[in-house]
Design an enzyme around this catalytic site. Sequence first.
Site, PDB file in Angstrom:
ATOM      1  N   GLU A  16       8.280 -16.636 -19.939  1.00  0.00           N
ATOM      2  CA  GLU A  16       9.279 -15.775 -19.283  1.00  0.00           C
ATOM      3  C   GLU A  16      10.713 -15.946 -19.743  1.00  0.00           C
ATOM      4  O   GLU A  16      11.566 -16.435 -18.983  1.00  0.00           O
ATOM      5  CB  GLU A  16       9.220 -15.977 -17.764  1.00  0.00           C
ATOM      6  CG  GLU A  16       7.913 -15.569 -17.150  1.00  0.00           C
ATOM      7  CD  GLU A  16       7.950 -15.582 -15.623  1.00  0.00           C
ATOM      8  OE1 GLU A  16       8.999 -15.899 -15.040  1.00  0.00           O
ATOM      9  OE2 GLU A  16       6.913 -15.280 -15.026  1.00  0.00           O
ATOM     10  N   GLU A  26      -0.097 -15.575 -15.463  1.00  0.00           N
ATOM     11  CA  GLU A  26       0.349 -16.022 -14.141  1.00  0.00           C
ATOM     12  C   GLU A  26       0.257 -14.868 -13.156  1.00  0.00           C
ATOM     13  O   GLU A  26       0.628 -13.733 -13.479  1.00  0.00           O
ATOM     14  CB  GLU A  26       1.812 -16.508 -14.136  1.00  0.00           C
ATOM     15  CG  GLU A  26       2.017 -17.896 -14.640  1.00  0.00           C
ATOM     16  CD  GLU A  26       3.473 -18.373 -14.523  1.00  0.00           C
ATOM     17  OE1 GLU A  26       4.202 -17.908 -13.624  1.00  0.00           O
ATOM     18  OE2 GLU A  26       3.865 -19.199 -15.350  1.00  0.00           O
TER      19      GLU A  26
END
Length: 455
Positions: free
Chosen positions: A178, A366
């Site tokens: 991320e 995720e």
Amino acid sequence: MVADRGFERRDFGDGFTWGVATAAYQIEGAWDADGKGPSIWDHFTHSAGPIPGVPRVRDRSDGDVACDFYHRHAQDVALTSELGFGAKRFSISWPRVLPDGVGRVNQAGLDFYSRVVDECLAAGLEPWVTLYHWDLPQRLQERGGWANRDVVGWFSEYVETVAAHLGDRVRHWMVFNEPLSFCVLGYLLGVHAPGVRSRSKFLAAVHHTNLAQAAGAAAIRARAQDPVVGTSQYLTSILPTGTTRIHQRAARSADAFTNRMYLEPNLGLGYPVDDCGFVAPIERHVRPGDDEAIVVDWDFLGVQYYTRLKAPPLPVPGLWTAPLFGRDFRRFELTATGWEVRPDGLYDVLERCHSYGRFPRLVVTENGAAFPDRLEGDRVRDASRVEFYRAHLAQVLRAHRDGIPVDGYFAWSLMDNFEWAEGYGPRFGIVYVDYPTQRRVVKDSGRWFAELLGA
Ligand code: BGC
């Protein structure tokens, strides 16, 4: 439970990867053990913030001990396999391997990760390794961190070191976790380490990270045996908060700011500056040759999905996870972190990533939620989390059936852990951690996975 689920493991296909995800700083502890150098998160949590009396981490905690995974890894790896999973995604702490960020290698750090890899393999778990999950060596932050273009070379050196050491046993690699999150929260808003608040440093960090995606992927391919190389992105679907052209423009801008800035440069599509004026000055950091050097041929894309975003027409685009805007205000359940439960958004994100035609595989690396868990003896009845996973997996299955090449799913997270600036309050685990005793208690959601996976 089985009756309500609506699907079986076999519906996802034999080749589907079922895993759990974790990150070094959030679970390992042992922050200065065996030669590890300090990371920006050690520094951030150990020092006072800019506003006197206001803690940087909500409960004034840090990751010094966390889940003590550094000492309890054997037990946690065994538990992952007992729950029926076939893969474990974890990250490597850069300063555990290179205490100063570059140069001297800390053999004890490499040996630790080598042991974890071996334990995974022995337990029938495929190790999926993330190279950067936000814990930059503090020594490198003192030289500017991600805002200094030299970081691309520093990162390559680190990645080569890890890939050379683990690349005989690890096949699946994610270069980053991320970039959106650590660039926005760490360099623009300053609420995560390293606590910088600067648009220009933020944009520099974004560009250098995108360059480092390519350099990191090349370093893995140069040093590991037969690697499968991807990266993990925070991706979301954006809702406009009204129907006028101004609202549509705000949604486009938020989408450019949140999703496209991190996906498209590596595909050779450049920065989406036309749709988001806020990021236009990034062009200043782009040098001749960068447009070619930044391109990556990914083997897979890691999709990380938590909630949808609202895009109210405001000067800074796309930062709203809260359900404060729009006509559907408060129609959806909220998690303990205030995020709307919107499983349909996961389908939209998968479909959208597939539409680029550039990712041979998509893997949900995720997905998960915090809810206010209560430990009652040996039981945590987290029915909301069970329903969260059921509903999101149903969307993954829908995508799979529609021909979108999604072939893996990692729950966030194996166990409760240090939730960055929120400290130990929000619990994201399918295993409860009783921090004072470090006891692990499988929650109902963990049992639900075990049943689904036939453990
Ligand atoms: C991050 C994790 C984090 C989780 C929940 C993701 O954005 O990769 O480190 O704990 O979200 O906030």
